[in-house]
Design an enzyme around this catalytic site. Sequence first.
Site, PDB file in Angstrom:
ATOM      1  N   TYR A 122       4.141  48.256 -12.946  1.00 35.55           N
ATOM      2  CA  TYR A 122       4.132  47.412 -11.977  1.00 35.55           C
ATOM      3  C   TYR A 122       2.643  46.791 -12.963  1.00 35.55           C
ATOM      4  O   TYR A 122       1.979  47.321 -12.926  1.00 35.55           O
ATOM      5  CB  TYR A 122       3.537  47.723 -10.958  1.00 35.55           C
ATOM      6  N   ASP A 178      -9.980  38.939  -8.266  1.00 39.04           N
ATOM      7  CA  ASP A 178      -8.293  37.767  -8.372  1.00 39.04           C
ATOM      8  C   ASP A 178      -9.221  37.054  -7.227  1.00 39.04           C
ATOM      9  O   ASP A 178      -8.018  36.976  -6.490  1.00 39.04           O
ATOM     10  CB  ASP A 178      -8.170  39.205  -7.948  1.00 39.04           C
ATOM     11  N   ASP A 221       3.079  40.118 -12.614  1.00 41.17           N
ATOM     12  CA  ASP A 221       2.215  38.821 -11.474  1.00 41.17           C
ATOM     13  C   ASP A 221       2.222  38.448 -12.052  1.00 41.17           C
ATOM     14  O   ASP A 221       1.376  37.945 -13.295  1.00 41.17           O
ATOM     15  CB  ASP A 221       1.013  39.984 -10.875  1.00 41.17           C
ATOM     16  N   ASP A 274       0.978  35.124 -10.130  1.00 41.60           N
ATOM     17  CA  ASP A 274       1.143  34.585 -10.059  1.00 41.60           C
ATOM     18  C   ASP A 274       1.850  33.041  -9.343  1.00 41.60           C
ATOM     19  O   ASP A 274       2.723  32.975  -8.290  1.00 41.60           O
ATOM     20  CB  ASP A 274      -0.473  34.365 -10.463  1.00 41.60           C
ATOM     21  N   HIS A 290       7.028  38.352 -10.285  1.00 42.91           N
ATOM     22  CA  HIS A 290       6.408  37.337  -9.281  1.00 42.91           C
ATOM     23  C   HIS A 290       5.621  36.687  -9.261  1.00 42.91           C
ATOM     24  O   HIS A 290       5.261  36.146  -9.522  1.00 42.91           O
ATOM     25  CB  HIS A 290       6.370  38.559  -7.885  1.00 42.91           C
ATOM     26  N   GLU A 340       4.073  33.251  -6.428  1.00 41.68           N
ATOM     27  CA  GLU A 340       3.816  33.002  -5.072  1.00 41.68           C
ATOM     28  C   GLU A 340       3.243  31.995  -4.250  1.00 41.68           C
ATOM     29  O   GLU A 340       3.695  31.534  -5.411  1.00 41.68           O
ATOM     30  CB  GLU A 340       2.139  34.167  -4.776  1.00 41.68           C
ATOM     31  N   CYS A 386      -5.748  37.052  -4.281  1.00 39.77           N
ATOM     32  CA  CYS A 386      -5.612  38.784  -3.887  1.00 39.77           C
ATOM     33  C   CYS A 386      -5.045  38.055  -2.031  1.00 39.77           C
ATOM     34  O   CYS A 386      -5.831  37.554  -1.700  1.00 39.77           O
ATOM     35  CB  CYS A 386      -6.544  39.751  -3.792  1.00 39.77           C
ATOM     36  N   ARG A 427       7.236  35.666  -3.758  1.00 39.89           N
ATOM     37  CA  ARG A 427       6.012  36.210  -2.293  1.00 39.89           C
ATOM     38  C   ARG A 427       5.648  35.019  -1.559  1.00 39.89           C
ATOM     39  O   ARG A 427       5.308  33.447  -2.391  1.00 39.89           O
ATOM     40  CB  ARG A 427       5.221  36.706  -3.491  1.00 39.89           C
ATOM     41  N   GLU A 447       3.640  39.159   1.364  1.00 38.84           N
ATOM     42  CA  GLU A 447       2.723  39.788   1.555  1.00 38.84           C
ATOM     43  C   GLU A 447       1.896  39.725   3.087  1.00 38.84           C
ATOM     44  O   GLU A 447       2.072  39.524   3.724  1.00 38.84           O
ATOM     45  CB  GLU A 447       1.401  38.469   0.887  1.00 38.84           C
ATOM     46  N   ASN A 490       4.062  46.320   0.054  1.00 41.54           N
ATOM     47  CA  ASN A 490       3.147  45.999  -1.267  1.00 41.54           C
ATOM     48  C   ASN A 490       2.437  47.308  -0.579  1.00 41.54           C
ATOM     49  O   ASN A 490       1.559  47.041   0.331  1.00 41.54           O
ATOM     50  CB  ASN A 490       2.248  44.686  -1.765  1.00 41.54           C
TER      51      ASN A 490
END
Length: 296
Positions: free
Chosen positions: A48, A63, A90, A92, A117, A119, A127, A162, A192, A216
């Site tokens: 990941y 982040d 990721d 974002d 993923h 989001e 983050c 996400r 999340e 997660n």
Amino acid sequence: MGDLLGTTHPPRARLRELLTRPRPLMAPGAYDALSARLVEQAGFDVVYMTGFGTTASLIGRPDVGLLGGSEMVDNARRIVSAVDVPVIADADTGYGNALNVLRTVQLYEQAGVAGIHLEDQVMPKKCGHMSGKVVIPAEEMVGKLRAAVAARRDPDLLLIARTDAAAVHGLDEAIARARAYAAAGADVLFVEAPTSEAAVEQVAAELRGVAPLVFNWAEGGRTPPIPLERIAELGFSLVLYPIGTLLAATAGIRASLEALRQTGVPSLAGVPTFQEFTDLIGLPEVQQLEQRFAGS
């Protein structure tokens, strides 16, 4: 491990097959090519690429949306080239609106990742385990996911949706969003930062069967640490361990530097030998290729 003459990326179908197994797929985080190789050598079936770790390792910052899509894709490409197992990355927010998502998906796909993923936070994002998050309207995220589905050229590229809405609008809203994202074409759902085991159980109870689910296991984050057996019982298909490798590396480097400062001598206790490390990063392959292609 990925070799210098490798010409193909790991089959994306492999990731999908792994997600159908009875036990959850464990995905430790990697923040660069070296940490990715270590994850693979430890025997894990998938790597990941953590956005948190990528930001920390590339620019030494938190982040909070400081990296752009090109920087993230470049890191993903290096990680993919270093390993033979599938890489989940990721991506974002997709770095903009639905049109930006089109290009983001295409660039990650070209980089060779097996899954990404996306989001539903606003830009700049934070983050998922930090405070102060803001999310876009669910309808806007649905449009971005529809764009992602249309953009992928390989139907086996895994699209993980996400939602960070639990921290902003509550868990019921996050679950409703997840259902909408599945209807928009997301392959896997990722709610999340639920903040209690009861909340994790509610996510599993209401979304199990809608699509495979992500847990997660953010080391030190807002979601409570739950044993893998319990995560499996609840029906999660994928477990991310995003920053454990980063934290371990930080602890090791700190201890080494402190010993050096105190004694003036590098501490070699518990570290690989020079030869062990060069073997780890592929020197024997380089030497074989030098002999193979040496001029006569």
